[in-house]
Scaffold this active site. Structure first.
Site, PDB file in Angstrom:
ATOM      1  N   ASN A   8       0.864  -1.174   0.000  1.00 44.28           N
ATOM      2  CA  ASN A   8       0.000   0.000   0.000  1.00 44.28           C
ATOM      3  C   ASN A   8       0.905   1.230   0.000  1.00 44.28           C
ATOM      4  O   ASN A   8       1.482   1.572   1.025  1.00 44.28           O
ATOM      5  CB  ASN A   8      -0.896  -0.040   1.260  1.00 44.28           C
ATOM      6  CG  ASN A   8      -1.796   1.177   1.354  1.00 44.28           C
ATOM      7  OD1 ASN A   8      -1.836   2.009   0.448  1.00 44.28           O
ATOM      8  ND2 ASN A   8      -2.526   1.286   2.456  1.00 44.28           N
ATOM      9  N   TRP A   9       1.019   1.845  -1.168  1.00 42.80           N
ATOM     10  CA  TRP A   9       1.932   2.995  -1.275  1.00 42.80           C
ATOM     11  C   TRP A   9       1.269   4.291  -0.808  1.00 42.80           C
ATOM     12  O   TRP A   9       1.870   5.359  -0.832  1.00 42.80           O
ATOM     13  CB  TRP A   9       2.438   3.127  -2.716  1.00 42.80           C
ATOM     14  CG  TRP A   9       3.442   2.061  -3.069  1.00 42.80           C
ATOM     15  CD1 TRP A   9       4.007   1.146  -2.206  1.00 42.80           C
ATOM     16  CD2 TRP A   9       4.025   1.791  -4.361  1.00 42.80           C
ATOM     17  NE1 TRP A   9       4.887   0.340  -2.890  1.00 42.80           N
ATOM     18  CE2 TRP A   9       4.920   0.700  -4.213  1.00 42.80           C
ATOM     19  CE3 TRP A   9       3.879   2.355  -5.625  1.00 42.80           C
ATOM     20  CZ2 TRP A   9       5.664   0.182  -5.280  1.00 42.80           C
ATOM     21  CZ3 TRP A   9       4.612   1.837  -6.690  1.00 42.80           C
ATOM     22  CH2 TRP A   9       5.500   0.766  -6.517  1.00 42.80           C
ATOM     23  N   HIS A  95      -9.808   0.878   4.285  1.00 47.34           N
ATOM     24  CA  HIS A  95      -8.586   1.093   5.072  1.00 47.34           C
ATOM     25  C   HIS A  95      -8.903   2.044   6.230  1.00 47.34           C
ATOM     26  O   HIS A  95      -9.720   2.956   6.080  1.00 47.34           O
ATOM     27  CB  HIS A  95      -7.496   1.683   4.164  1.00 47.34           C
ATOM     28  CG  HIS A  95      -6.159   1.697   4.821  1.00 47.34           C
ATOM     29  ND1 HIS A  95      -5.799   2.648   5.742  1.00 47.34           N
ATOM     30  CD2 HIS A  95      -5.111   0.846   4.721  1.00 47.34           C
ATOM     31  CE1 HIS A  95      -4.562   2.382   6.175  1.00 47.34           C
ATOM     32  NE2 HIS A  95      -4.130   1.294   5.570  1.00 47.34           N
ATOM     33  N   GLU A 167      -6.119  -5.131  10.493  1.00 46.35           N
ATOM     34  CA  GLU A 167      -5.176  -4.037  10.713  1.00 46.35           C
ATOM     35  C   GLU A 167      -5.641  -3.222  11.917  1.00 46.35           C
ATOM     36  O   GLU A 167      -6.445  -2.287  11.758  1.00 46.35           O
ATOM     37  CB  GLU A 167      -5.124  -3.122   9.487  1.00 46.35           C
ATOM     38  CG  GLU A 167      -4.588  -3.769   8.242  1.00 46.35           C
ATOM     39  CD  GLU A 167      -3.862  -2.758   7.366  1.00 46.35           C
ATOM     40  OE1 GLU A 167      -2.743  -3.054   6.952  1.00 46.35           O
ATOM     41  OE2 GLU A 167      -4.404  -1.672   7.126  1.00 46.35           O
ATOM     42  N   GLY A 235       2.457  -1.146   4.503  1.00 47.03           N
ATOM     43  CA  GLY A 235       2.531   0.272   4.143  1.00 47.03           C
ATOM     44  C   GLY A 235       3.994   0.696   4.045  1.00 47.03           C
ATOM     45  O   GLY A 235       4.663   0.465   3.031  1.00 47.03           O
TER      46      GLY A 235
END
Ligand code: PGA
Length: 263
Positions: A8-9, A95, A167, A235
């Site tokens: 996940n950029w 997210h 997460e 990330g």
């Protein structure tokens, strides 16, 4: 089954940087042949150029979000059809950084349905806040997210994969990953909750569970193991070539060893 590693950029890399890192990753995978499934999720605007770099390689392309409608007056949103046009095959949905800006479980459910309808693999994020964890409400929080999201989602078809990424919000980008045993307890809970919603055989065939939150090369093997999490959503450690390749090597040592011995 090979573990799945999803990058996940976020909004961390510009267009040139995204293309460059994608190109480096393609070259590296061609040499190292890691035994992992890799998905890279750049920003919307970099999807096309990164998709171009990844084309023909083993690295798959994913988006960081999607809208539920195909087309219409939805300023700033992105259609699942357009994501498909860029070569995208997956999408992160729900997210915590989007939930914190107001995204609800109902909206996440609609997005998951749209992703499945258009042949995108949904990567659905769930996880409790620090406050919920302190009050001992983490299990309830995760269960509620899952049941609301999947309430209106039809079972995935044969061959469709749905990722569920645990997460915990307090672990994302903080350098404080969850305790591996506590994370494992949530994996078991997620599995149990899915089995309440869908036939067990379907859950085992179509769902993959990921852990995310401050994962790096040193701690990934605490979570991603046979019989535990099947992959990870990354990330920070995915946004630089060295940290990302080191992390992948630490979950795919067999392929690297094979390559070294064949040199
Ligand atoms: P992190 O982010 O690896 O930097 O904690 C994970 C994520 O946001 O998915």
């Amino acid at each position: 089954m090979n573990p799945t590693i999803i990058a996940n950029w976020k909004m961390q890399l510009g267009l040139g940087e995204s293309s460059q890192l994608a190109r480096q990753m393609v070259e590296w995978t061609q040499q190292a042949m890691p035994s992992v499934s890799l998905i890279i999720c750049p920003s919307y605007i970099a999807l096309q150029s990164v998709g171009h770099e990844l084309h023909g390689s083993i690295v798959m392309l994913g988006a960081q979000d999607v809208f539920w409608a195909e087309r219409g007056a939805f300023t700033g949103e992105e259609s699942p059809l357009t994501i498909r046009e860029t070569g995208g095959s997956a999408v992160i949905i729900g997210h915590s950084e989007r939930r914190q800006m107001g995204e609800t479980n109902d909206q996440i459910g609609r997005k998951a349905l749209a992703a499945l309808t258009h042949g995108l693999m949904p990567i659905i994020c769930v996880g409790e806040s620090a406050d919920e964890r302190t009050r001992g409400q983490h299990e309830m929080a995760v269960q509620k997210q899952l049941t609301t999201i999947f309430r209106s989602t039809p079972p995935p078809n044969q061959g469709q994969i749905v990722y569920v990424a645990y997460e915990p919000i307090w672990a994302v980008g903080t350098g404080e990953p969850a305790d591996p045993d506590e994370a494992e307890a949530i994996r078991v809970l997620i599995h149990r909750t899915l089995i309440d919603l869908y036939p067990a055989e379907l859950v085992d065939r179509s769902f993959r569970m990921l852990y995310g939150g401050s994962v790096d090369a040193n701690n990934i093997s605490n979570y991603v193991q046979p019989g535990r999490y099947q992959g990870s959503l990354i990330g920070t450690a995915s946004q630089k070539f060295d940290t990302f390749t080191k992390l992948i090597e630490s979950v795919a040592p067999a392929a690297i060893t094979q390559k070294e011995t064949s040199l």
